[in-house]
Every structure is written in C-alpha cells, then in structure tokens.
Design a protein around this motif. Structure first.
Motif, PDB file in Angstrom:
ATOM      1  N   PRO A 123       0.824  -1.224   0.000  1.00 37.99           N
ATOM      2  CA  PRO A 123       0.000   0.000   0.000  1.00 37.99           C
ATOM      3  C   PRO A 123       0.852   1.266   0.000  1.00 37.99           C
ATOM      4  O   PRO A 123       1.887   1.324   0.662  1.00 37.99           O
ATOM      5  CB  PRO A 123      -0.802  -0.112   1.298  1.00 37.99           C
ATOM      6  N   PHE A 124       0.401   2.269  -0.769  1.00 42.01           N
ATOM      7  CA  PHE A 124       1.071   3.563  -0.731  1.00 42.01           C
ATOM      8  C   PHE A 124       0.163   4.659  -0.163  1.00 42.01           C
ATOM      9  O   PHE A 124       0.614   5.787   0.069  1.00 42.01           O
ATOM     10  CB  PHE A 124       1.569   3.974  -2.125  1.00 42.01           C
ATOM     11  N   PHE A 125      -1.115   4.310   0.079  1.00 43.02           N
ATOM     12  CA  PHE A 125      -2.047   5.309   0.613  1.00 43.02           C
ATOM     13  C   PHE A 125      -3.219   4.566   1.246  1.00 43.02           C
ATOM     14  O   PHE A 125      -3.647   3.529   0.742  1.00 43.02           O
ATOM     15  CB  PHE A 125      -2.558   6.221  -0.503  1.00 43.02           C
ATOM     16  N   THR A 126      -3.719   5.093   2.345  1.00 47.09           N
ATOM     17  CA  THR A 126      -4.894   4.522   2.996  1.00 47.09           C
ATOM     18  C   THR A 126      -5.953   5.601   3.177  1.00 47.09           C
ATOM     19  O   THR A 126      -5.678   6.661   3.724  1.00 47.09           O
ATOM     20  CB  THR A 126      -4.546   3.928   4.370  1.00 47.09           C
ATOM     21  N   THR A 127      -7.134   5.326   2.691  1.00 48.90           N
ATOM     22  CA  THR A 127      -8.264   6.233   2.854  1.00 48.90           C
ATOM     23  C   THR A 127      -9.446   5.374   3.302  1.00 48.90           C
ATOM     24  O   THR A 127      -9.261   4.279   3.799  1.00 48.90           O
ATOM     25  CB  THR A 127      -8.564   6.997   1.548  1.00 48.90           C
ATOM     26  N   GLY A 128     -10.661   5.862   3.131  1.00 44.97           N
ATOM     27  CA  GLY A 128     -11.820   5.081   3.521  1.00 44.97           C
ATOM     28  C   GLY A 128     -13.090   5.660   2.937  1.00 44.97           C
ATOM     29  O   GLY A 128     -13.135   6.833   2.538  1.00 44.97           O
ATOM     30  N   GLY A 207     -13.053   9.117   0.837  1.00 47.50           N
ATOM     31  CA  GLY A 207     -13.049  10.496   1.299  1.00 47.50           C
ATOM     32  C   GLY A 207     -12.097  11.396   0.546  1.00 47.50           C
ATOM     33  O   GLY A 207     -12.444  12.521   0.163  1.00 47.50           O
ATOM     34  N   ILE A 208     -10.890  10.931   0.283  1.00 49.18           N
ATOM     35  CA  ILE A 208      -9.889  11.765  -0.388  1.00 49.18           C
ATOM     36  C   ILE A 208     -10.332  12.126  -1.804  1.00 49.18           C
ATOM     37  O   ILE A 208     -10.065  13.233  -2.290  1.00 49.18           O
ATOM     38  CB  ILE A 208      -8.517  11.056  -0.408  1.00 49.18           C
ATOM     39  N   GLU A 235      -9.615   1.637   2.945  1.00 45.27           N
ATOM     40  CA  GLU A 235      -9.163   1.218   1.630  1.00 45.27           C
ATOM     41  C   GLU A 235      -7.654   1.438   1.512  1.00 45.27           C
ATOM     42  O   GLU A 235      -7.171   2.561   1.637  1.00 45.27           O
ATOM     43  CB  GLU A 235      -9.871   2.040   0.541  1.00 45.27           C
ATOM     44  N   ASN A 236      -6.913   0.364   1.259  1.00 40.86           N
ATOM     45  CA  ASN A 236      -5.483   0.465   0.973  1.00 40.86           C
ATOM     46  C   ASN A 236      -5.284   0.552  -0.530  1.00 40.86           C
ATOM     47  O   ASN A 236      -5.687  -0.351  -1.266  1.00 40.86           O
ATOM     48  CB  ASN A 236      -4.732  -0.747   1.521  1.00 40.86           C
ATOM     49  N   TYR A 237      -4.686   1.640  -1.001  1.00 48.78           N
ATOM     50  CA  TYR A 237      -4.383   1.779  -2.420  1.00 48.78           C
ATOM     51  C   TYR A 237      -3.016   1.164  -2.719  1.00 48.78           C
ATOM     52  O   TYR A 237      -2.062   1.350  -1.972  1.00 48.78           O
ATOM     53  CB  TYR A 237      -4.341   3.252  -2.830  1.00 48.78           C
TER      54      TYR A 237
END
Length: 302
Positions: A123-128, A207-208, A235-237
């Motif tokens: 993962p390089f980014f985590t959002t939700g 959200g992002i 969510e892990n991108y």
C-alpha cells in the motif's frame, strides 16, 4: 526412404514446436528491449491523477510513477521513455492484465478478488469510504450519531445515496446499508452537481476522492462535510502491474518505501499544513484493517 523419414521428422518437430507455449516476456525485459515504459493514468482521480487545464496529467500518483521510472532507468542503466496512457474505472485492471500498460498507480483498492488477475504493490495510501453531504445535513445523516427517533424517520424516507459502479463502494459498502435509496453515478462530478441541486442526500466514495472533486469544481469546502469523521471502511491503495513480474514488483515496492516517496512526495501533496491536499495519515493499525471491515459494529441505518 531416408529422405522421406527426415522430412517427416522435420515436419513433426516443426508442428510440435508450434504447439509449445512461449515464455511470457516480463515487464523489465520488454522495457529493456523497447526502451519504453507505458503507465496508465486516470483523468478523474484527483489528487492522484487527473488532467489539468493544460491537458497534461498531474497528481501524486503521476509523480510516484515518474519516480519509479527514474529508478527503473538507474536499474537498467539506460534512458527509458515514459508513455502515459489514459485508463478508466472500467478498463484499468484489464489494461494491466492484457499488457496494454505496465503499471497503474492510482485510486485502486487492494482486494482479494482483484488479486486473482493482477499483482498489487504494498500500500502507498490509505483512505476510507465516507459520505459527502451538505453541511446543513451533516448531523441529521451521520450514521454514527443518529438517534432512534431519527432512525424511524429515515427508515420511512430512505436516504438517497449516489455511488459509482465497479468500485469497492459498489461491491463492499453498498450491502451494509441495503435500505438506502442507492443511485448510480457516471462520475463524482455528476454526483457533486446533483448533491448541490438537492437531487440526492449524499455521495458515497473514498473520502480523499470526494475532497478532490470539490477542489476540481472550485466549490467552497465549507459548504460540505464528510461523514462520519472516521471512515466507515478502510481502503489500501496499491500500484497494479502484470502477474509473474517479481523483480518489477520489487522495484515498485522499494520506490514506495523510499524517503523520496514517503517524505518528499507525501509532504508535497498531503502534509497537514503545507500539502496541496492536506490529509490525516492513518496509523499502522488502521491501515492494516480490511477494506470491508467497518470501524465498529453497526446496524443497518438506511
């Protein structure tokens, strides 16, 4: 007689040779041979990748792939051309699977189902997933704050929530609230317009990406709110690339964990005070949670 036998054996070997499967060329072998790295970019995934006013691609993910490209040149010790190819929500995974592109780093959530056809990086980014609502409706619609009396009212008049098909909001989040009035969107741009015109109550998405859409349309962020404050799922991108490319994956992962990415690029785009899109980085415990795991046990409200 001997000539006929020789010809027959040659024909047999030629036929068998045609039937033998060829060894697939890896991404690194192809790039080394052609001198070109083809990467997929979305035009609608602000702040990860999007088309700016000059019709050029920009965004955090665009710069991450450019960083991977530079490190690839060092690895191969030769100049490599980077070619940007537009991809969409619908074809992003198939474009990687069939080799049209060698890499996509965008708003692509890591899921077990998707790992059946493509490889994911770390993962390089985590959002939700959150709900974007008008500020005046935030308290009334927040599923973590609603009262029993308000619940009865909402159940009688279902909340209309817009979503985009083919996303984890569609496959993993929508079933959590089956009583909502779910409405399909063609894009987040359409969703924000409909929300502004009171045609829907909320937009469900990462959200992002919802913040990015508000920025793209030049809307006043103060007129809207993301609810609840803590995302309903996480969510892990990850970057996606063709399967059976171990060395390519190692290079991608080492770039993601490098200080050039975790410090320089992150601060440029997401630093809470100076970034172009200030964003609160989730803790390691939060980032490791399943994308379909709610923040806490909750009943279906809508």
């Amino acid at each position: 007689m001997n000539t006929k036998i020789t010809i027959s054996l040659f024909s047999l070997l030629f036929t068998v040779g045609l039937q033998l499967p060829s060894v697939a060329e890896t991404v690194l072998e192809k790039v080394n041979r052609t001198g070109v790295l083809t990467v997929g970019v979305r035009e609608d995934a602000i702040p990860f990748s999007y088309s700016n006013d000059s019709n050029n691609f920009e965004g955090y993910s665009v710069e991450l792939m450019q960083l991977i490209h530079r490190r690839l040149e060092q690895e191969l010790n030769k100049p490599i051309q980077i070619q940007f190819k537009p991809v969409t929500i619908e074809n992003r995974f198939s474009s990687v699977e069939n080799g049209t592109v060698d890499l996509v780093c965008g708003a692509d959530s890591i899921t077990v189902e998707r790992e059946q056809t493509v490889e994911f990086s770390i993962p390089f980014f985590t959002t939700g997933i959150q709900l974007l609502v008008q500020e005046e409706d935030a308290e009334r619609l927040d599923p973590t704050r609603i009262t029993e009396e308000e619940l009865e009212m909402v159940t009688t008049n279902p909340v209309s929530i817009a979503f985009i098909q083919g996303t984890t909001t569609d496959t993993d989040f929508k079933p959590i609230y089956p009583e909502a009035d779910w409405q399909i969107l063609g894009s987040r741009t359409e969703g924000l317009r409909r929300l502004k015109n009171n045609e829907i109550d909320a937009i469900a998405s990462d959200g992002i990406l919802l913040i990015g859409e508000i920025w793209k349309q030049g809307e006043d962020i103060q007129l809207y709110r993301l609810i609840p404050q803590e995302p309903l799922t996480f969510e892990n991108y990850g970057c996606i690339f063709p399967q059976n490319n171990l060395e390519w994956g190692k290079l991608i992962n080492s770039t993601i964990t490098s200080s050039e990415n975790t410090e320089e690029l992150w601060n440029k785009w997401f630093n809470s005070e100076t970034g172009r899109f200030p964003y609160q980085r989730f803790s390691d415990d939060t980032a490791n949670r399943s994308s379909t795991e709610p923040t806490q046990p909750r009943r279906a409200l809508w």
